[in-house]
Write an enzyme that holds these catalytic residues in place. Structure first.
Site, PDB file in Angstrom:
ATOM      1  N   SER A  47     -17.449 -42.377   6.120  1.00 32.19           N
ATOM      2  CA  SER A  47     -16.921 -42.844   4.865  1.00 32.19           C
ATOM      3  C   SER A  47     -15.662 -43.760   5.235  1.00 32.19           C
ATOM      4  O   SER A  47     -15.283 -44.791   4.247  1.00 32.19           O
ATOM      5  CB  SER A  47     -16.441 -41.685   3.819  1.00 32.19           C
ATOM      6  OG  SER A  47     -15.214 -41.127   4.678  1.00 32.19           O
ATOM      7  N   LYS A  53      -8.979 -40.408   3.514  1.00 28.42           N
ATOM      8  CA  LYS A  53      -9.180 -41.316   2.651  1.00 28.42           C
ATOM      9  C   LYS A  53      -8.047 -42.487   2.472  1.00 28.42           C
ATOM     10  O   LYS A  53      -6.914 -41.793   2.845  1.00 28.42           O
ATOM     11  CB  LYS A  53      -9.900 -40.701   1.296  1.00 28.42           C
ATOM     12  CG  LYS A  53     -11.018 -40.136   1.453  1.00 28.42           C
ATOM     13  CD  LYS A  53     -11.976 -40.956   1.562  1.00 28.42           C
ATOM     14  CE  LYS A  53     -13.468 -40.121   1.437  1.00 28.42           C
ATOM     15  NZ  LYS A  53     -13.590 -39.011   2.550  1.00 28.42           N
TER      16      LYS A  53
END
Length: 221
Positions: free
Chosen positions: A128, A167
């Protein structure tokens, strides 16, 4: 990488000194080095100043005592002992010439990353964050705590997961928005009370290209 100013004899001196340092876990006396090399102290004394001036040795002289010897980072690079030369700079904007001149040596991870006491490493799993060059099997350096700026990359515990996720961190009122750097992964939104900020990424070590994920990983992206 062969260092042109090192003769076979000087390489032998450095290798022998490295073995002695490992045995005594510290500096080595000149007499012990000459004995290990099976050469006279006078013959060794001819080589030591040359190695010292070239930056391969630290020779600590003490009044009325035997001087002690210690390898430098440059010497460990010459011996291939996990020390890597920094060969100038490379442009990420306008082209420049990389001439390969040695500007320094990296002996520890802290020589390359802005690490502090308490920082830790996590191995990456998942894709990701590939948009910023973080791939499976890479390592990220993390500074624990809750001091974070909008848009920084954070290690966050989220509900329903056994581990943490890496993230970009954004606040939207009472909610936290966790954003990937890969369009295949949708942003995640949670109430602020549902997540736990564990730290901020302060560095990254990796090959900079996609690789297969490995087992025994500790961080899920």
């Amino acid at each position: 990488m062969r260092f042109p100013d090192l003769t076979d004899r000087r390489y032998e001196i450095l290798r022998t000194l490295a073995h002695l340092e490992a045995d005594v876990e510290g500096s080595v006396l000149g007499r012990d080095l000459s004995a290990a090399l099976r050469i006279s102290r006078q013959a060794l004394a001819q080589q030591l100043p040359l190695l010292e001036r070239a930056g391969y040795l630290e020779y600590r002289r003490q009044p009325r005592q035997q001087g002690t010897l210690r390898l430098t980072a440059k010497a460990r690079a010459a011996l291939g002992q996990g020390v890597y030369p920094v060969l100038g700079e490379i442009a990420a904007g306008e082209p420049t010439l990389a001439d390969g001149s040695v500007q320094g040596y990296a002996e520890r991870l802290a020589d390359l990353l802005p690490l502090r006491d308490g920082d830790f490493l996590l191995r990456v799993r998942g894709e990701s964050m590939t948009g910023v060059g973080i791939y499976p099997g890479d390592y990220v350096a993390v500074r624990p705590g809750t001091d974070i700026l909008e848009g920084e990359i954070a290690v966050v515990l989220i509900p329903g997961e056994d581990g943490a996720t890496l993230k970009r961190w954004y606040l939207d009122g009472n909610r936290v928005l966790l954003v990937s750097e890969n369009p295949a992964f949708a942003p995640m939104s949670f109430a602020r009370s549902e997540v736990r900020l564990q730290g901020v990424m302060v560095g990254h070590v990796g090959g900079g290209r996609p690789r297969r994920s490995r087992q025994s990983v500790w961080l899920e992206l």
